[in-house]
Motif scaffolding. Sequence first.
Motif, PDB file in Angstrom:
ATOM      1  N   ASN A  56       0.845  -1.195   0.000  1.00  0.00           N
ATOM      2  CA  ASN A  56       0.000   0.000   0.000  1.00  0.00           C
ATOM      3  C   ASN A  56       0.879   1.242   0.000  1.00  0.00           C
ATOM      4  O   ASN A  56       1.907   1.279   0.682  1.00  0.00           O
ATOM      5  CB  ASN A  56      -0.877   0.010   1.262  1.00  0.00           C
ATOM      6  N   PHE A  57       0.450   2.222  -0.762  1.00  0.00           N
ATOM      7  CA  PHE A  57       1.192   3.490  -0.823  1.00  0.00           C
ATOM      8  C   PHE A  57       1.402   4.083   0.569  1.00  0.00           C
ATOM      9  O   PHE A  57       2.465   4.550   0.936  1.00  0.00           O
ATOM     10  CB  PHE A  57       0.417   4.471  -1.717  1.00  0.00           C
ATOM     11  N   ILE A  58       0.320   4.059   1.381  1.00  0.00           N
ATOM     12  CA  ILE A  58       0.361   4.605   2.748  1.00  0.00           C
ATOM     13  C   ILE A  58       1.452   3.931   3.589  1.00  0.00           C
ATOM     14  O   ILE A  58       2.115   4.572   4.395  1.00  0.00           O
ATOM     15  CB  ILE A  58      -1.018   4.434   3.426  1.00  0.00           C
ATOM     16  N   ASP A  59       1.641   2.595   3.361  1.00  0.00           N
ATOM     17  CA  ASP A  59       2.597   1.867   4.191  1.00  0.00           C
ATOM     18  C   ASP A  59       4.024   2.374   4.063  1.00  0.00           C
ATOM     19  O   ASP A  59       4.838   2.201   4.975  1.00  0.00           O
ATOM     20  CB  ASP A  59       2.546   0.372   3.820  1.00  0.00           C
ATOM     21  N   SER A  91      -1.845   1.463  -8.980  1.00  0.00           N
ATOM     22  CA  SER A  91      -3.263   1.319  -9.287  1.00  0.00           C
ATOM     23  C   SER A  91      -4.076   1.873  -8.122  1.00  0.00           C
ATOM     24  O   SER A  91      -3.651   1.808  -6.966  1.00  0.00           O
ATOM     25  CB  SER A  91      -3.599  -0.158  -9.512  1.00  0.00           C
ATOM     26  N   GLN A  92      -5.225   2.426  -8.492  1.00  0.00           N
ATOM     27  CA  GLN A  92      -6.052   3.038  -7.441  1.00  0.00           C
ATOM     28  C   GLN A  92      -7.446   2.474  -7.516  1.00  0.00           C
ATOM     29  O   GLN A  92      -8.043   2.426  -8.586  1.00  0.00           O
ATOM     30  CB  GLN A  92      -6.135   4.561  -7.654  1.00  0.00           C
ATOM     31  N   ASN A  93      -7.947   1.959  -6.397  1.00  0.00           N
ATOM     32  CA  ASN A  93      -9.373   1.683  -6.306  1.00  0.00           C
ATOM     33  C   ASN A  93      -9.885   1.797  -4.882  1.00  0.00           C
ATOM     34  O   ASN A  93      -9.173   1.505  -3.923  1.00  0.00           O
ATOM     35  CB  ASN A  93      -9.727   0.333  -6.927  1.00  0.00           C
ATOM     36  N   ASN A  94     -11.101   2.281  -4.794  1.00  0.00           N
ATOM     37  CA  ASN A  94     -11.733   2.542  -3.490  1.00  0.00           C
ATOM     38  C   ASN A  94     -10.853   3.407  -2.575  1.00  0.00           C
ATOM     39  O   ASN A  94     -10.756   3.177  -1.382  1.00  0.00           O
ATOM     40  CB  ASN A  94     -12.072   1.227  -2.769  1.00  0.00           C
ATOM     41  N   GLY A  95     -10.207   4.381  -3.162  1.00  0.00           N
ATOM     42  CA  GLY A  95      -9.392   5.294  -2.345  1.00  0.00           C
ATOM     43  C   GLY A  95      -8.108   4.666  -1.864  1.00  0.00           C
ATOM     44  O   GLY A  95      -7.368   5.264  -1.091  1.00  0.00           O
ATOM     45  N   GLU A  96      -7.812   3.480  -2.276  1.00  0.00           N
ATOM     46  CA  GLU A  96      -6.570   2.847  -1.848  1.00  0.00           C
ATOM     47  C   GLU A  96      -5.594   2.825  -3.006  1.00  0.00           C
ATOM     48  O   GLU A  96      -5.952   2.441  -4.129  1.00  0.00           O
ATOM     49  CB  GLU A  96      -6.865   1.409  -1.402  1.00  0.00           C
ATOM     50  N   THR A  97      -4.382   3.237  -2.712  1.00  0.00           N
ATOM     51  CA  THR A  97      -3.381   3.253  -3.776  1.00  0.00           C
ATOM     52  C   THR A  97      -2.405   2.106  -3.545  1.00  0.00           C
ATOM     53  O   THR A  97      -1.842   1.977  -2.459  1.00  0.00           O
ATOM     54  CB  THR A  97      -2.634   4.590  -3.782  1.00  0.00           C
TER      55      THR A  97
END
Lengths: 254, 188
Positions: free
Chosen positions: A195-198, A228-234
Amino acid sequence: MKQISFKLQIFEGPLDLLLHLINKNKVSIYDIPISEITEQYIDYIAEMKHFDIEVSSEFLVLAAHLLYIKSKMLLPKYGDAPEDEDDPRTELTQRLVEYKKFKKAAQFFCEREFAGSRTFYKMREYIEPVLIDESLSNITIGHLVSAIYDISERIKYRRPVNAERFKGIVGREVVSVFSKLKNVLKKLKTLKKINFIDIFRNVKTKTEAVASFLAVLELIKMNAVKVSQNNGETQLKYIKKRKGGSGIFGNTKD
Amino acid sequence: MEIQKIEGIIEAVLFAAGDAVSVDKLCEITRIDRPTLLSIITRLSDSYSYNKRGIKIVKVGDKYQMATRGEFFEYVQKIAEPIKRNPLSRATLEVLAVIAYKQPVTRATIERIRGVNSDNSVSRLLELGLIEETGRLDAPGRPVLFGTTDEFLRCFAIDSISDLPPIDEFVIDEIIDTSSEGAQQTIE
């Protein structure tokens, strides 16, 4: 009383006209023959209208007042009230007397109007503010000598400042984009997908965060990851290199 | 201090100021009491007149000012731009008279005395700088109060408002006159 003929004079106001009529009829201001004066006053107003002169409301107000006085005087008096008392003309007389004073005073001013005009006066003069400078009043050459001596004494004991002492205040943390890039790539290689956030999970400072972000951008540019992006998750996905992995960092610098 | 020195101080201050300087200010500068100062100014002013100097000292209300002597008007005017002012109208003079004697005075009072609206004359006098607003009456609407200016005193060559002839003087003889005539009329 005979008909008064007068050239149409312009009056300064109703009181002015009334005074004129009183003078013309040679009657006393203190015992105005209301009936006659009222008649002449109203005649005059009619005359004004005839000559198309605008009759201001003030003239009409006084005309009404004169008629009021006239009618009041026609009414019989009841009781034993003495005649002098309550004369409806009193108030008008007082006003006329007062106005007459100022009319005369105006004449006095008229005669003097240019009395002062042969004399010249100056305007207020701009006077430069006076500067009282006391800053140099007690200074001697001795003061200067001792001042330069003091300075040279102080310089002797001055040491250069150690740069290390300022590091905490003005120092700049250096985080290399390259090291971050290596970290991210290492994670991706093992996990294949993150995950991008991680990426920012263990980041402590702003500089570190910026470096991490730049590292991601760099990886995208190098085609090492797919975003890729879906449901606000990158999500970042690892792309396997067809060529040998060593060349991929070639044009990446801190 | 010598009188001559004080005269010199007054002379210098009045020259430098140009505009009228109050007696209080002159007292403060010279550190002299009022009566003495006034007598010194009078002395100085008299000596100017006696020697027919081009400058005289003029009283403007409670202030003093230097000015040129009227006799030299023809000469001094040569350096001035000629401006001709029309004489004030009768109405405006009446308004000025009311303000001069009744000040501070509101528009309403002026109007009541003259029995006619006087706004135009008031504006004209304000424009000429002969009158000014001196404050506001503590009454409903807080109407503006008018009074005469130093310019008024200079223009009409009047030393101060208190030097104006008493207002009642203007009619006394008239009253006697008309009342006697009036008496005759009633007898008839």
